[in-house]
Structure formats: C-alpha cells, structure tokens
Design a protein around this motif. Structure first.
Motif, PDB file in Angstrom:
ATOM      1  N   VAL A  20      40.933  40.690  29.607  1.00  0.00           N
ATOM      2  CA  VAL A  20      40.284  40.611  30.901  1.00  0.00           C
ATOM      3  C   VAL A  20      41.341  40.567  31.993  1.00  0.00           C
ATOM      4  O   VAL A  20      42.449  40.053  31.797  1.00  0.00           O
ATOM      5  N   ALA A  21      41.000  41.149  33.140  1.00  0.00           N
ATOM      6  CA  ALA A  21      41.849  41.089  34.326  1.00  0.00           C
ATOM      7  C   ALA A  21      41.082  40.397  35.435  1.00  0.00           C
ATOM      8  O   ALA A  21      39.840  40.423  35.460  1.00  0.00           O
ATOM      9  N   MET A  22      41.793  39.804  36.351  1.00  0.00           N
ATOM     10  CA  MET A  22      41.164  39.057  37.434  1.00  0.00           C
ATOM     11  C   MET A  22      41.682  39.531  38.780  1.00  0.00           C
ATOM     12  O   MET A  22      42.888  39.712  38.969  1.00  0.00           O
ATOM     13  N   MET A  43      40.473  35.358  23.829  1.00  0.00           N
ATOM     14  CA  MET A  43      40.426  36.043  25.126  1.00  0.00           C
ATOM     15  C   MET A  43      41.798  35.941  25.776  1.00  0.00           C
ATOM     16  O   MET A  43      42.451  34.896  25.706  1.00  0.00           O
ATOM     17  N   GLU A  44      42.243  37.030  26.408  1.00  0.00           N
ATOM     18  CA  GLU A  44      43.520  37.036  27.104  1.00  0.00           C
ATOM     19  C   GLU A  44      43.335  37.498  28.539  1.00  0.00           C
ATOM     20  O   GLU A  44      42.654  38.509  28.783  1.00  0.00           O
ATOM     21  N   LEU A  45      43.935  36.782  29.461  1.00  0.00           N
ATOM     22  CA  LEU A  45      43.983  37.216  30.855  1.00  0.00           C
ATOM     23  C   LEU A  45      45.256  38.038  31.013  1.00  0.00           C
ATOM     24  O   LEU A  45      46.338  37.510  31.211  1.00  0.00           O
ATOM     25  N   VAL A  46      45.108  39.356  30.908  1.00  0.00           N
ATOM     26  CA  VAL A  46      46.282  40.218  30.792  1.00  0.00           C
ATOM     27  C   VAL A  46      46.864  40.640  32.131  1.00  0.00           C
ATOM     28  O   VAL A  46      48.022  41.083  32.200  1.00  0.00           O
ATOM     29  N   ALA A  47      46.090  40.520  33.204  1.00  0.00           N
ATOM     30  CA  ALA A  47      46.595  40.962  34.508  1.00  0.00           C
ATOM     31  C   ALA A  47      45.867  40.228  35.624  1.00  0.00           C
ATOM     32  O   ALA A  47      44.675  39.916  35.504  1.00  0.00           O
ATOM     33  N   ILE A  48      46.592  39.967  36.702  1.00  0.00           N
ATOM     34  CA  ILE A  48      46.016  39.345  37.893  1.00  0.00           C
ATOM     35  C   ILE A  48      46.457  40.133  39.107  1.00  0.00           C
ATOM     36  O   ILE A  48      47.641  40.479  39.251  1.00  0.00           O
ATOM     37  N   SER A  49      45.518  40.404  40.000  1.00  0.00           N
ATOM     38  CA  SER A  49      45.854  41.013  41.286  1.00  0.00           C
ATOM     39  C   SER A  49      45.453  40.060  42.399  1.00  0.00           C
ATOM     40  O   SER A  49      44.409  39.409  42.347  1.00  0.00           O
ATOM     41  N   ALA A 103      37.233  43.938  30.795  1.00  0.00           N
ATOM     42  CA  ALA A 103      36.373  43.432  31.860  1.00  0.00           C
ATOM     43  C   ALA A 103      37.209  42.973  33.044  1.00  0.00           C
ATOM     44  O   ALA A 103      38.373  42.586  32.891  1.00  0.00           O
ATOM     45  N   ILE A 104      36.577  43.005  34.198  1.00  0.00           N
ATOM     46  CA  ILE A 104      37.184  42.540  35.444  1.00  0.00           C
ATOM     47  C   ILE A 104      36.406  41.321  35.932  1.00  0.00           C
ATOM     48  O   ILE A 104      35.174  41.358  36.019  1.00  0.00           O
ATOM     49  N   ILE A 105      37.131  40.247  36.255  1.00  0.00           N
ATOM     50  CA  ILE A 105      36.525  39.110  36.953  1.00  0.00           C
ATOM     51  C   ILE A 105      36.865  39.268  38.426  1.00  0.00           C
ATOM     52  O   ILE A 105      38.044  39.289  38.798  1.00  0.00           O
ATOM     53  N   GLU A 106      35.849  39.392  39.260  1.00  0.00           N
ATOM     54  CA  GLU A 106      36.047  39.617  40.698  1.00  0.00           C
ATOM     55  C   GLU A 106      35.837  38.289  41.417  1.00  0.00           C
ATOM     56  O   GLU A 106      34.753  37.723  41.399  1.00  0.00           O
ATOM     57  N   VAL A 107      36.903  37.788  42.071  1.00  0.00           N
ATOM     58  CA  VAL A 107      36.867  36.459  42.694  1.00  0.00           C
ATOM     59  C   VAL A 107      37.387  36.537  44.129  1.00  0.00           C
ATOM     60  O   VAL A 107      38.064  35.629  44.603  1.00  0.00           O
ATOM     61  N   THR A 108      37.095  37.628  44.829  1.00  0.00           N
ATOM     62  CA  THR A 108      37.684  37.812  46.154  1.00  0.00           C
ATOM     63  C   THR A 108      36.877  37.166  47.267  1.00  0.00           C
ATOM     64  O   THR A 108      37.412  36.883  48.338  1.00  0.00           O
ATOM     65  N   GLY A 109      35.573  36.968  47.068  1.00  0.00           N
ATOM     66  CA  GLY A 109      34.738  36.420  48.123  1.00  0.00           C
ATOM     67  C   GLY A 109      34.520  37.366  49.282  1.00  0.00           C
ATOM     68  O   GLY A 109      34.095  36.941  50.366  1.00  0.00           O
TER      69      GLY A 109
END
Length: 437
Positions: A20-22, A43-49, A103-109
């Motif tokens: 997953v990326a965030m 589960m791995e958080l492989v990338a963050i932007s 999958a993408i977790i979208e947390v931008t608001g």
C-alpha cells in the motif's frame, strides 16, 4: 473485522504482503504509517507522498524507518519497490501510476487535488481508501461509478465514524433488524467557530486549526453523515439534521424519534451532542417479529419499537489498515455510495458575506456545511460545500443563508466542477422523473 487478521497472517506467511502507498503525511497520515509498519503483519507501506518531502520523511522516521529513497519518476519508484526499498516523493501521481502497489490510502483532506489523484489511481487499477469524507460527500457517487467501471474498490475507511456506523449498520441488518437511524455522537456543535477560536485546541493535539474547526462548526459531521446516507439510502429529517442535545445515554433516546416518520423517510442519518457514550456512533433499528422482540427485551434491549446499538469509540488510524485488507483481499468496501447522491452538504454563510469576496475553505472563517436531501439541493440549485472554496460572490449573503450556484462565479478549469456536473447529469434523470410523477 475478525476474518481480516487471519487473511493478513496468511499473506505474511506466504511472503506476499499487501503493498500500500499513502498520499498525505499529516497528523493522521503519520498515525497510519506507524500502525501499518509496526502493527500489521501481512501489509507493507511501500511508499509515501507528501507535498513537502520532509513530511514523508517524518512519517517513516517516527515509525522507525530511516532507510528510504527519494524518487522522482515512475521508473525510480518501481525500481525501489522491486528492490524492497521504501520510497518517498513529492509527486503523488507516481504512487497512482506505478506497478507493484495494490492500494492507495488518500489522506490529503482536499477536494480538487484529491479528485485528480483518485481519477489517476482508478485509471491505473488501484484500490482507493479515502480518509476524506469531504471529497466523498461532494463527488463520491461519480468517483464510485468510475471505480466500478475499472473494477477497483473506492471506499471510506474503518475507524472514522462513517465506517464504524456502516459496520454497525451491516451487523444490525445481518441479525434481522431494520436500521432506521444511523447516528453520530459529538461533544460540541457551534457553526460559528473558526481557526482563531480553535487554535489552542489544535496546538494542544498537534492538529491543523482548520481541520479542528471543521469538527467544531458541524461541517465535518455533515460530510460524515452525508456519506453514510449515500451508502445506505437514508435521508435527513430536516436541513442540518435534527441534532438533539442530550445529557443522558443514547440508549434513552429511542423514544425521542417518530418511528412512522423514520419509516416514511426510509431511515435517517442524524447526530446527537452528548458525552454518553462519546465520541461514538449508534444505530436505532426495529424488528417486525413479536417473537424476536420478546428475545430482544430479554437481552436487555428494551421493549422497542426502536432498539439501540452503539459503539462507544472510533479509533481512526488504528483501523484504516483493515479497510485496505478488505478492499484488496475481499473486494469489500467499508462504505461507498450505492447509487447517486441522497444527501449533500451545502455551503452556508458563517458571517455576513460581501459581493466580490472569494470564499475560503472548509473549516475557515466564511462558511460552514449543512446536510440537505439531494432532491432539494438540485431543485434549489444549492452550492455544495466541497465546491465553495475559491468561488467569487456575485452578491451580498446574510449570515446563516445557504448559498446557491447563482450567488457565485466558479473558478475556471477545476476537475471537481467537471465531475460534479457529470454526477448531476448521470444521476439526475431518475430523480427528475420521480419528481414529475
């Protein structure tokens, strides 16, 4: 979700973790990163932007990860993933486009920025977990349509109140009751709060003052209840919801609602200002079988006709990884629109507004959001709260007046406006026909 833990354990045992990326590494994003990295095997958080690279670095560092690679192209990102390296970037589109991400977790608001991200992720076959009720409550139905066509899941998340409500709603339905009210519990409701009044609270908890304001002024809960309405088909009993203040326990509120009205509306979403239990969510439901009502009374749920079910907490970032697993492993959405919009959030003047002014954003000084049934929103041409930011006022607007599209000039070239128009055009014909009949 009990089944999720075993499924993730199986992925961990196989050495095939969900990747997953965030996008977004603020207060909540950092919590999600820490949770996945340190508490979710399989589960791995492989990338963050993040818009500023230091935010992405901080999210990994606070979770104990110091070895990460800055990437600036899809090729660089994909190579990092192949080599098992964690990646960070200021270009969120790379995460949406790269292979090797489930999958993408979208947390931008955000609304406009997030709309671009979600559409790009859909185009590249990524499941999307939204921690963004504002986007969902503005253009969620049309985004869901695009996701369905692409064969991917677009969903709100476990942990936030809407997801907790939907889990409770599904549980109540699964044991044979009919939910008639999905409720949200909050401790404060004051539509005139602003970032100045909320600065102290925001500083204490390390949060954004505008975000905190959106909680206090009712905008956030309006978006949360709107997406629950869109995921269940429920409506609001009146503009702004009923919003009772009650000092006792929510269990005691079952007598305060007209069951016949609830049935006539097909159920409602609502909120209560209370502290018992809080902050949590509740569902009021009925049962038509007198034999089962006898058992419910025996099990201490009372004599009805409404029975109260509640969850006295919501654990936000702790539960978001469950949403990722549900989407990727089971193709199950926590909460998504079932069709077109049922309830919208409309922009309302927080102060007297003057012609020529440009509206500020959610949780600021000029507007707050209220729930309204979508049929009325369309008939009265009301301005969605998620569209309001950046609009220029054509005329003076009195405090507490709901804005319409006729009151404003829209900024040019926004994707959110295009998608909102597409949503209206796609879903409105059936509504229009219903009104004519």
């Amino acid at each position: 979700m009990i089944i999720v833990d075993k499924a993730l354990e199986a992925r961990a045992a196989l050495g095939k973790p969900v990747k997953v990326a965030m996008i977004g590494a603020g207060f909540m994003g950092r919590g999600i990163a820490n949770q996945i990295i340190n508490s979710v095997p399989g589960m791995e958080l492989v990338a963050i932007s993040n818009r500023h690279i230091d935010g992405a670095k901080r999210a990994y560092s606070e979770a104990g990860i110091e070895d990460f690679k800055i990437v600036s192209s899809v090729v660089d990102l994909e190579n990092a993933l192949i080599q098992g390296q964690y990646a960070i970037t200021e270009d969120a589109m790379l995460l949406c486009e790269a292979d090797g991400i489930d999958a993408i977790i979208e947390v931008t608001g955000t609304i406009e920025y997030a709309a671009h991200l979600v559409m790009r992720a859909i185009a590249h076959q990524k499941h999307i977990i939204l921690m963004n009720a504002e986007l969902d409550g503005t253009i969620g139905p049309i985004l869901k349509l695009h996701a369905d066509r692409a064969g991917v899941i677009l969903t709100a998340c476990d942990g936030d109140q809407p997801g907790v409500e939907m889990n409770l709603y599904r549980f109540v339905k699964s044991i044979g009751l009919t939910p008639l009210l999905c409720g949200n519990i909050k401790g404060l409701q004051d539509p005139y709060r602003n970032p100045t009044t909320q600065a102290g609270f925001a500083q204490r908890w390390g949060q954004n003052p505008a975000m905190v304001t959106s909680f206090a002024d009712g905008t956030k809960i309006s978006f949360e209840q709107a997406i629950v309405a869109n995921g269940t088909g429920m409506k609001v009993a009146k503009r702004g919801m009923l919003g009772y203040e009650y000092a006792g326990h929510v269990d005691e509120m079952t007598k305060m609602y007209d069951v016949d009205q609830l049935k006539q509306l097909g159920g409602i979403v609502d909120y209560v200002v209370s502290t018992k239990p809080g902050p949590g969510v509740f569902v009021f439901a009925t049962h038509e079988d007198p034999k089962q009502r006898h058992y419910l009374n025996l099990y201490k749920l009372g004599e009805g006709p409404l029975y109260s079910f509640y969850t006295p907490y919501h654990l936000c970032h702790f539960e978001v990884p469950l949403s990722v697993a549900r989407a990727v492993l089971f193709h199950d959405a926590v909460l998504a629109p079932i069709a077109g919009p049922v309830v919208d959030v409309v922009a309302t003047a927080k102060i007297d507004l003057k012609a020529g002014e440009t509206l500020d954003g959610i949780g600021y000084y000029m507007t707050y959001g209220q729930c309204e049934n979508s049929e009325i929103v369309q008939l009265q041409n009301l301005l969605p709260m998620g569209i309001a930011e950046g609009c220029r006022l054509k005329r003076d607007i009195d405090k507490d007046q709901v804005l319409t599209y006729d009151d404003v000039e829209l900024p040019g070239g926004r994707l959110c406006d295009k998608l909102r128009s597409e949503q209206t055009a796609y879903f409105a014909p059936a509504k229009t026909l219903a009104v004519v009949k």
